[in-house]
Design a protein around this motif. Structure first.
Motif: not given
Length: 277
Positions: A270-273, A262-265, A1-10
């Motif tokens: 896929r992995f959280c909802f 919208d790749g992050v969305a 179960m995912i509890k933290l999402i980290a993401f690059d910006l640019d």
């Protein structure tokens, strides 16, 4: 179960217009309401992060400067830092002075650049967006060496720019042998970013997960550049953007759509909802 999402910006969270699309914001907001920590993980210092990201009320923590600093954005408390010792940074600067590049040094949360370099940033920029960043977010100084010595603080990150692709690739290969205590990565096609060997997004993600009591296998990370590889490997699920470099895709567990689609969305859905509530 995912509890933290980290993401690059640019070119990851931000599309090529440097925007967070409504679909991406909606996915982040929904994840935050599920109790998932939303964590920017960027090569930028915090004040250089676009307002559209800094204004997100659900962001509690940030990984900045490629992992050189991890902090609580609500109270500005630094949780951990991994910096280049001052004398080593000055030695690196002397080497860069002999190369056909321009460079800056970030110390104390601000970026400093020689005036002569600041006046030439247009020669080294990829376009208007980068030119504006180089001009607006760098403080020009007469004597960079003197400024750093007078401040007497270690350097969080150094960065140089060149439009010479062959030179950039050669330096990416050779400089780690000259400075083995430093990490050399890239985030855009014309730069090389220099950090202490311990400062990478992967180490920062592990530290932050422990700090908030989350297992590494409960983390999800998104990225597109070489400076994201450590983070994608450290995360429970590492997701590369379709627009990512091949080596980044190879390090990932999954490849999502591009930053303009919208790749992050897509990855969050896929992995959280679909995970059990």
């Amino acid at each position: 179960m995912i509890k933290l999402i980290a993401f690059d910006l640019d070119n990851t969270l931000l599309n090529t217009k440097k925007e967070v699309t409504p679909a991406t914001f909606e996915a982040l907001d929904r994840a935050a309401k599920m109790g998932i920590e939303i964590v920017p993980a960027t090569g930028r210092f915090w004040s250089a992060v676009p307002e559209c990201v800094r204004s997100m009320k659900f962001i509690h923590y940030a990984i900045t400067l490629n992992g050189a600093e991890i902090f609580n954005v609500r109270n500005s408390k630094v949780l951990a830092k991994f910096e280049i010792p001052l004398e080593r940074a000055l030695t690196i600067a002397r080497v860069l002075d002999d190369l056909p590049v321009i460079y800056d040094c970030i110390a104390g949360g601000r970026s400093f650049i020689k005036k002569e370099f600041h006046e030439r940033v247009a020669e080294f920029s990829l376009g208007e967006w980068q030119l504006k960043m180089l001009r607006d977010l760098r403080t020009p100084v007469d004597d960079l060496y003197a400024l750093l010595r007078n401040k007497n603080i270690d350097v969080q990150k150094m960065q140089f720019f060149t439009l010479d692709t062959r030179l950039r690739e050669n330096l990416l290969k050779s400089l780690p042998f000259v400075f083995p205590k430093n990490l050399f990565t890239t985030s855009v096609p014309n730069n090389v970013e220099i950090n202490d060997i311990n400062a990478n997004k992967g180490n920062a993600l592990r530290f932050l997960a422990r700090h908030v009591g989350i297992g590494e296998d409960e983390t999800l990370a998104f990225g597109d550049g070489l400076n994201d590889i450590h983070m994608l490997r450290a995360a429970g699920i590492g997701v590369a953007m379709e627009n990512a470099e091949d080596s980044v895709k190879a390090a990932a567990d999954y490849v999502t759509a591009s930053c303009d689609d919208d790749g992050v969305a897509e990855g969050i859905k896929r992995f959280c909802f679909s995970q059990p509530q």
